[in-house]
Design an enzyme around this catalytic site. Structure first.
Site, PDB file in Angstrom:
ATOM      1  N   GLU A  84      -5.422 -13.930   1.278  1.00 25.97           N
ATOM      2  CA  GLU A  84      -6.179 -13.428   0.124  1.00 25.97           C
ATOM      3  C   GLU A  84      -7.695 -13.458   0.351  1.00 25.97           C
ATOM      4  O   GLU A  84      -8.384 -12.481   0.075  1.00 25.97           O
ATOM      5  CB  GLU A  84      -5.794 -14.192  -1.148  1.00 25.97           C
ATOM      6  CG  GLU A  84      -4.338 -13.974  -1.593  1.00 25.97           C
ATOM      7  CD  GLU A  84      -3.986 -12.515  -1.864  1.00 25.97           C
ATOM      8  OE1 GLU A  84      -4.891 -11.659  -1.932  1.00 25.97           O
ATOM      9  OE2 GLU A  84      -2.774 -12.227  -2.011  1.00 25.97           O
ATOM     10  N   GLU A 109       6.273 -12.091  -5.095  1.00 29.32           N
ATOM     11  CA  GLU A 109       5.300 -13.135  -4.791  1.00 29.32           C
ATOM     12  C   GLU A 109       5.006 -13.923  -6.065  1.00 29.32           C
ATOM     13  O   GLU A 109       4.817 -13.304  -7.115  1.00 29.32           O
ATOM     14  CB  GLU A 109       3.993 -12.534  -4.249  1.00 29.32           C
ATOM     15  CG  GLU A 109       3.054 -13.620  -3.751  1.00 29.32           C
ATOM     16  CD  GLU A 109       1.747 -13.072  -3.162  1.00 29.32           C
ATOM     17  OE1 GLU A 109       1.545 -11.842  -3.172  1.00 29.32           O
ATOM     18  OE2 GLU A 109       0.954 -13.881  -2.705  1.00 29.32           O
ATOM     19  N   ALA A 128      -2.168  -6.174  -8.803  1.00 31.33           N
ATOM     20  CA  ALA A 128      -1.336  -5.318  -7.965  1.00 31.33           C
ATOM     21  C   ALA A 128      -0.685  -6.175  -6.887  1.00 31.33           C
ATOM     22  O   ALA A 128      -1.071  -7.324  -6.689  1.00 31.33           O
ATOM     23  CB  ALA A 128      -2.180  -4.226  -7.317  1.00 31.33           C
ATOM     24  N   MET A 129       0.303  -5.585  -6.188  1.00 30.05           N
ATOM     25  CA  MET A 129       1.078  -6.365  -5.228  1.00 30.05           C
ATOM     26  C   MET A 129       1.376  -5.545  -3.980  1.00 30.05           C
ATOM     27  O   MET A 129       1.803  -4.397  -4.048  1.00 30.05           O
ATOM     28  CB  MET A 129       2.381  -6.829  -5.900  1.00 30.05           C
ATOM     29  CG  MET A 129       3.317  -7.596  -4.997  1.00 30.05           C
ATOM     30  SD  MET A 129       2.559  -9.151  -4.449  1.00 30.05           S
ATOM     31  CE  MET A 129       3.360  -9.337  -2.863  1.00 30.05           C
ATOM     32  N   GLU A 130       1.190  -6.192  -2.830  1.00 33.12           N
ATOM     33  CA  GLU A 130       1.201  -5.520  -1.526  1.00 33.12           C
ATOM     34  C   GLU A 130       2.570  -5.418  -0.875  1.00 33.12           C
ATOM     35  O   GLU A 130       2.647  -5.347   0.360  1.00 33.12           O
ATOM     36  CB  GLU A 130       0.252  -6.258  -0.579  1.00 33.12           C
ATOM     37  CG  GLU A 130       0.734  -7.658  -0.112  1.00 33.12           C
ATOM     38  CD  GLU A 130       0.251  -8.828  -0.954  1.00 33.12           C
ATOM     39  OE1 GLU A 130      -0.036  -8.623  -2.151  1.00 33.12           O
ATOM     40  OE2 GLU A 130       0.182  -9.963  -0.430  1.00 33.12           O
ATOM     41  N   ASN A 131       3.676  -5.423  -1.623  1.00 35.16           N
ATOM     42  CA  ASN A 131       5.010  -5.340  -1.022  1.00 35.16           C
ATOM     43  C   ASN A 131       5.024  -4.340   0.138  1.00 35.16           C
ATOM     44  O   ASN A 131       4.493  -3.244   0.040  1.00 35.16           O
ATOM     45  CB  ASN A 131       6.032  -4.861  -2.061  1.00 35.16           C
ATOM     46  CG  ASN A 131       5.854  -5.557  -3.378  1.00 35.16           C
ATOM     47  OD1 ASN A 131       6.000  -6.763  -3.470  1.00 35.16           O
ATOM     48  ND2 ASN A 131       5.497  -4.800  -4.405  1.00 35.16           N
ATOM     49  N   HIS A 186      -7.568  -3.144  -1.289  1.00 34.77           N
ATOM     50  CA  HIS A 186      -7.132  -4.538  -1.085  1.00 34.77           C
ATOM     51  C   HIS A 186      -5.642  -4.586  -0.740  1.00 34.77           C
ATOM     52  O   HIS A 186      -5.253  -5.190   0.264  1.00 34.77           O
ATOM     53  CB  HIS A 186      -7.432  -5.349  -2.349  1.00 34.77           C
ATOM     54  CG  HIS A 186      -6.948  -6.760  -2.320  1.00 34.77           C
ATOM     55  ND1 HIS A 186      -7.783  -7.841  -2.196  1.00 34.77           N
ATOM     56  CD2 HIS A 186      -5.702  -7.287  -2.409  1.00 34.77           C
ATOM     57  CE1 HIS A 186      -7.083  -8.963  -2.199  1.00 34.77           C
ATOM     58  NE2 HIS A 186      -5.805  -8.657  -2.334  1.00 34.77           N
ATOM     59  N   GLU A 187      -4.827  -3.953  -1.540  1.00 31.08           N
ATOM     60  CA  GLU A 187      -3.377  -4.030  -1.289  1.00 31.08           C
ATOM     61  C   GLU A 187      -3.024  -3.335   0.017  1.00 31.08           C
ATOM     62  O   GLU A 187      -2.182  -3.802   0.776  1.00 31.08           O
ATOM     63  CB  GLU A 187      -2.583  -3.447  -2.461  1.00 31.08           C
ATOM     64  CG  GLU A 187      -2.884  -4.067  -3.825  1.00 31.08           C
ATOM     65  CD  GLU A 187      -2.859  -5.595  -3.864  1.00 31.08           C
ATOM     66  OE1 GLU A 187      -2.205  -6.216  -3.010  1.00 31.08           O
ATOM     67  OE2 GLU A 187      -3.523  -6.173  -4.749  1.00 31.08           O
ATOM     68  N   HIS A 223      -3.743  -5.537   3.027  1.00 31.67           N
ATOM     69  CA  HIS A 223      -2.758  -6.597   3.240  1.00 31.67           C
ATOM     70  C   HIS A 223      -1.701  -6.186   4.262  1.00 31.67           C
ATOM     71  O   HIS A 223      -1.030  -7.048   4.821  1.00 31.67           O
ATOM     72  CB  HIS A 223      -2.032  -6.940   1.937  1.00 31.67           C
ATOM     73  CG  HIS A 223      -2.681  -8.031   1.129  1.00 31.67           C
ATOM     74  ND1 HIS A 223      -3.126  -9.205   1.678  1.00 31.67           N
ATOM     75  CD2 HIS A 223      -2.922  -8.130  -0.206  1.00 31.67           C
ATOM     76  CE1 HIS A 223      -3.618  -9.987   0.714  1.00 31.67           C
ATOM     77  NE2 HIS A 223      -3.512  -9.357  -0.433  1.00 31.67           N
TER      78      HIS A 223
HETATM   79  N1  BES Z   1      -0.786 -10.721  -3.565  1.00 27.50           N
HETATM   80  C1  BES Z   1      -1.582 -10.478  -4.712  1.00 27.50           C
HETATM   81  C2  BES Z   1      -0.782 -10.304  -5.954  1.00 27.50           C
HETATM   82  C3  BES Z   1      -0.132 -11.545  -6.491  1.00 27.50           C
HETATM   83  C4  BES Z   1      -0.871 -12.581  -6.915  1.00 27.50           C
HETATM   84  C5  BES Z   1       1.212 -11.659  -6.606  1.00 27.50           C
HETATM   85  C6  BES Z   1      -0.258 -13.716  -7.433  1.00 27.50           C
HETATM   86  C7  BES Z   1       1.811 -12.782  -7.102  1.00 27.50           C
HETATM   87  C8  BES Z   1       1.080 -13.813  -7.528  1.00 27.50           C
HETATM   88  C9  BES Z   1      -2.424  -9.227  -4.533  1.00 27.50           C
HETATM   89  O1  BES Z   1      -2.700  -8.863  -3.235  1.00 27.50           O
HETATM   90  C10 BES Z   1      -3.729  -9.529  -5.163  1.00 27.50           C
HETATM   91  O2  BES Z   1      -4.468 -10.309  -4.634  1.00 27.50           O
HETATM   92  N2  BES Z   1      -3.996  -8.938  -6.319  1.00 27.50           N
HETATM   93  C11 BES Z   1      -5.166  -9.204  -7.102  1.00 27.50           C
HETATM   94  C12 BES Z   1      -6.085  -8.041  -7.118  1.00 27.50           C
HETATM   95  C13 BES Z   1      -6.985  -8.029  -5.933  1.00 27.50           C
HETATM   96  C14 BES Z   1      -7.785  -6.788  -5.846  1.00 27.50           C
HETATM   97  C15 BES Z   1      -7.904  -9.223  -5.877  1.00 27.50           C
HETATM   98  C16 BES Z   1      -4.669  -9.475  -8.487  1.00 27.50           C
HETATM   99  O3  BES Z   1      -3.526  -9.151  -8.758  1.00 27.50           O
HETATM  100  O4  BES Z   1      -5.443  -9.998  -9.273  1.00 27.50           O
HETATM  101 ZN    ZN Z   2      -4.250  -9.932  -2.337  1.00 31.63          ZN
END
Ligand code: BES
Ligand code: ZN
Length: 878
Positions: free
Chosen positions: A328, A129, A270-273, A305-306, A309
């Site tokens: 998000e 992502e 973090a990332m929700e793959n 959070h992840e 998703h």
């Molecule tokens: N999908 C995002 C991670 C992401 C963000 C990947 C931008 C690529 C580009 C993930 O679900 C996310 O929102 N992560 C947050 C933490 C969350 C607890 C708010 C982050 O990484 O800051």
């Molecule tokens: Zn997210």
């Protein structure tokens, strides 16, 4: 290589969206993994219209072979330029095969396939992502192309004993020459941004889980051997999150395994793959000796959070990146509900509203302001913002409030049911919530389309003869570039009225009795609401629970705010009244006024003596708005002056409470014995920290002696870091020794070392810069690791206004120089750090000129990434 641009290119626009000409029904991907080079073979089963060109995204790929329907293609039948591969001759049902070579160890941008850690001991992983998949193979890299994945990994067993990809395991085995393979099949079609793989030497902890609908799932957390023991808290949090989503939303997990991996090298949190979440170690590892209480909470929140998703984002994904808040904002909201249920709802709301004001309001008031659903972007990675996340969550909260608990659940069921396996839009979301409740929620769409924080003005009038209290509410949009016309928004205002003894009054509007709390919706420019049978002029409490993301303008008398601060039965609303009063008290500090200052200090001194109050809430009540938030109220910002006045404000508070009372409370909170991690112990530590900080302002020698002792005896990171921070910030003689001790003690723990850097980057005032410079030459400092770069430079630039905004502009020059260096390695991190310049246009003239000068020069630097160039250019727009 990241995209470099020397000239402006056209933005991507929401209104230009067109459905894809070609879809990919399924893909077989196989990887020959190696640290320096990896080969990726892909077979895409295409569906589409042969009359339209087949164009696939691909960045920096070395094409080794290409075939269509098993026939190798002539060089004339395809073209690869500017990140696009165009292939001739495809028809509906064709299979396109490509083989490419990529270079994980050379990938410093940390998107696509890259190496975490050292060449010898590190492991390989992916981050796709938003648009990382195009760095791995040729593919239509857009979220509305949903595909079934079969992934085969091959690698040398000794170097890569663990091979993981998203989906269900589907076989593994040995190969000649010490190599092995593993296959994963994901039955759920997904966009390519949810693809992931991990390969290397990792340890695991695992747990069996049975879903509410009866599926057996293996939960596995993977980390490098030295930290695997710090993953148990995250495992517990994961199980809590899974149970909660079953109960609160009826959502069950849908694969036979759920993998979670920790890495120290990650751009985001973090990332929700799908089936293979990947975490920045900062949000997964937790250990009593090195993790603070706040960080424990953050781990729980990010794990949740992840996981959430999996439904809000993965099963229902986004049609295009303009819809980012669809996943998000919604997932932040779901996490906030979860955290409120797991911990204290009032404290969670305080934390989230404080974050909104500290991060989102300034963004919305500055040159980078954009709607929750932006109309255009150059680089999508720049739009993972506080607006899309935090304001997006507030919009969902308003909708949830409008529908009530049952109605919202009904709406969410409808949303998931209707859009499962689809790529949806914000309109789809509003339609599902509305349809399930026979309501038209489309008026809320206006919230998604406009930038700027609306102002809500409130005027009250009491008519003793008519026994009537009339409240006039009006809304005022902030002018924003490109958005002159702003229609009125629906603004839900939750309110209560108090009598002068601090009791809530029964509310009657138009002969209807409404209990003592109600919601009125302002959906015009101005509206009046009349409350009957009110005997004496009441004290209004407006926007309770922060019922809409607006700036409330209401000239409440200090005494009224003090009454709410001491009497409101709801913790959040108490805090909110205290924040408003503290801002008035801050103004008093500047102008030599006394009314608000005394009202605030006296009310808090009274609460301080109340031993029945939750210590964590008391700690928050004792904290005035931060420097960034206070700056938002100024016409012309002088960060040094704001810092000094806020210190003065807190000193006044500390003196009103009294040194003796503070010292006694501190002693009472200082319990001996082993570290406890229950809510009561955490609340006590939170208050202890605040009391120590206040004591440091009223009686530095006493506070430093206490901090010294606390540092030495501390049983966990919360107390140790609190003590260290007080020593550093108050420039105690013993600070250097404590820092050296901390450094020795945690030399092998990168997350603890990050805190060591960050605490020093917060040294207030002019001295911060020299400290940052000297820390840059510390052997442990590197720009290559995002956490480390953020700990030192990010903390300095974004969390230390009086240090960064030196009048001589040296802070700006330092940041700009580092941004250029960082940009060459990792454009995403450079662009994010550059947002520290936000608000520069409202600085006082000397600093403003210095900032403009530095930003203009930065904008002219040749070869900036698209990421950094967009942020810097945006900053300079007026
Ligand atoms: N999908 C995002 C991670 C992401 C963000 C990947 C931008 C690529 C580009 C993930 O679900 C996310 O929102 N992560 C947050 C933490 C969350 C607890 C708010 C982050 O990484 O800051
Ligand atoms: Zn997210």
């Amino acid at each position: 290589m990241p995209d470099r641009q020397d000239h402006a290119t056209a933005p991507i626009r929401l209104r230009d969206y067109t459905p894809p000409a070609w879809r990919v029904e399924s893909i077989e991907l196989s990887f020959e993994l190696g640290i320096d080079t990896t080969e990726v073979a892909a077979r895409l089963h295409l569906r589409g219209d042969a009359s339209r060109p087949l164009r696939l995204d691909g960045e920096g790929l070395e094409l080794l072979a290409i075939a269509l329907d098993e026939q190798p293609l002539d060089a004339g039948a395809w073209r690869y330029a500017d990140g696009v591969l165009e292939v001739d001759g495809a028809r509906d049902g064709s299979v396109l095969s490509t083989r490419v070579r990529i270079h994980p160890a050379a990938n410093t941008a940390l998107e696509g396939l890259y190496l975490s850690g050292s060449r010898e001991a590190g492991f390989l992983l992916t981050q796709c992502e938003a648009e990382g998949f195009r760095h791995i193979t040729f593919f239509p890299d857009r979220p509305d192309v949903l595909t079934r994945y079969t992934v085969t990994l091959q690698a040398e067993r000794a170097r890569f004993p663990v091979l993981l990809a998203g989906g269900n395991p589907d076989g593994a085995g040995e190969l000649p020459d010490g190599r092995h393979w593993a296959r994963f099949v994901d039955p759920h079609p997904k966009p390519c941004y949810l693809f992931a793989l991990v390969a290397g030497r990792l340890e695991k902890i695992q747990r069996d889980y049975r879903t509410a609908d009866g599926r057996d799932v293996k939960l596995v957390i993977w980390a490098e051997a030295d930290v695997i023991d710090s993953c148990h808290y995250a495992m517990d949090a994961l199980e809590r999150a899974m149970r909660w989503d079953e109960q609160a939303y009826g959502r069950n997990y849908d694969l036979s395994v759920f993998h979670v991996v920790a890495t120290h090298d990650f751009n985001m949190g973090a990332m929700e793959n799908k089936g293979l979440n990947i975490f920045n170690a900062k949000y997964l590892l937790a250990d009593p000796d090195t993790t603070t209480d706040d960080e424990y909470k953050a781990v729980e929140a990010v794990v949740a959070h992840e996981y959430f998703h999996n439904w809000s984002g993965n099963r229902v994904t986004c049609r295009d990146w303009f819809q980012l808040s669809l996943k998000e904002g919604l997932t932040v909201f779901r996490e906030q509900q979860f955290s409120a249920d797991m911990n204290s709802a009032a404290l969670k709301r305080i934390e989230d509203v404080a974050l909104l004001r500290r991060a989102q309001f300034p963004e919305d008031a500055g040159p980078l302001a954009h709607p929750v659903r932006p109309a255009e972007y150059h680089e999508i990675n720049n739009f993972y913002t506080a607006t899309v996340y935090e304001k997006g969550s507030e919009l969902v909260r308003m909708l949830a409030g409008r529908l009530g608990q049952k109605g919202f659940r009904r709406g969410m069921d409808r949303y998931f049911e209707r859009n499962d396996g689809r790529a949806a839009t914000i309109e789809d979301f509003l339609a599902a919530l509305g349809d399930a409740n026979d309501l038209d929620l489309m008026p809320y769409l206006a919230w998604y389309g406009q930038a700027g924080t609306p102002r809500l003005r409130a005027r009250g009038h009491f008519d003793a003869g008519a026994r009537r209290y009339t409240l006039t509410l009006s809304q005022h949009a902030q002018a924003a570039a490109g958005q002159p016309e702003k229609p009125p928004l629906p603004i839900p205002v939750k309110l209560a009225l108090f009598d002068r003894d601090g009791r809530m009054l029964a509310l009657r509007i138009d002969d209807r009795t409404l209990g003592n709390e109600t919601v009125v919706v302002l959906d015009r420019a101005e509206q009046t609401f009349a409350f009957d049978e009110i005997e004496r002029s009441p004290v209004p409490s407006l926007l309770r629970g922060f019922s809409a993301p607006v700036i409330l303008e209401c000239d409440s008398a200090p005494a009224d705010l003090a009454l709410l601060l001491t009497h409101d039965p709801d913790g959040f609303n108490r805090w909110e009244a205290g924040q408003q009063l503290a801002a008035l008290a801050f103004d008093d500090c500047r102008h030599g006024g006394r009314t608000a200052l005394q009202a605030w200090c006296n009310a808090l001194a009274q609460l301080f003596a109340d031993c029945a109050l939750d210590p964590a809430l008391l700690a928050d009540l004792l904290t005035p708005p931060g420097e960034v938030e206070l700056a938002e109220r100024e016409q012309e910002v002088d960060p040094a002056q704001i810092h000094a006045l806020r210190q003065q404000l807190q000193k006044q508070l500390a003196e009103t409470i009294g040194v003796l009372a503070l010292a006694q409370r501190l002693a009472a909170l200082d319990v001996a014995g082993p570290l406890q991690l229950d809510a009561v112990a955490k609340a006590q530590r939170r208050l202890k920290r605040r009391v120590l900080e206040l004591l440091a302002l009223a009686d530095a020698p006493t506070a430093q002696a206490r901090a010294d002792a606390q540092y030495r005896r501390a049983q966990g990171m919360t107390d140790r870091l609190a003590a260290l921070s007080v020593l550093v910030r108050s420039e105690a003689a013993s600070a250097a020794d404590a820092l050296a001790d901390f450094r020795r003690r945690h030399a092998d723990n990168p997350l603890a070392l990050d805190k060591w850097f960050a605490v020093q980057a917060q040294l207030p005032g002019e001295r911060a810069l020299e400290r940052v410079r000297s820390l840059e030459s510390d052997p442990a400092f590197t720009l290559k690791n995002p956490n480390r770069a953020r700990a030192l430079l990010g903390t300095f630039a974004s969390s230390n206004p009086s240090g960064f905004h030196r009048a001589d502009g040296a802070g700006y020059r330092l940041l700009a120089e580092r941004l250029v260096a960082l940009d060459a390695l990792n454009p995403q991190i450079a662009a994010r750090l550059a947002t520290a310049f936000n608000g520069w246009q409202r600085l006082e003239p000397v600093r403003r000129d210095a900032a403009r000068h530095v930003l203009s020069a930065l904008a002219e630097t040749p070869g900036l990434s698209r990421n950094l160039a967009e942020i810097v250019a945006g900053m300079l727009k007026s």
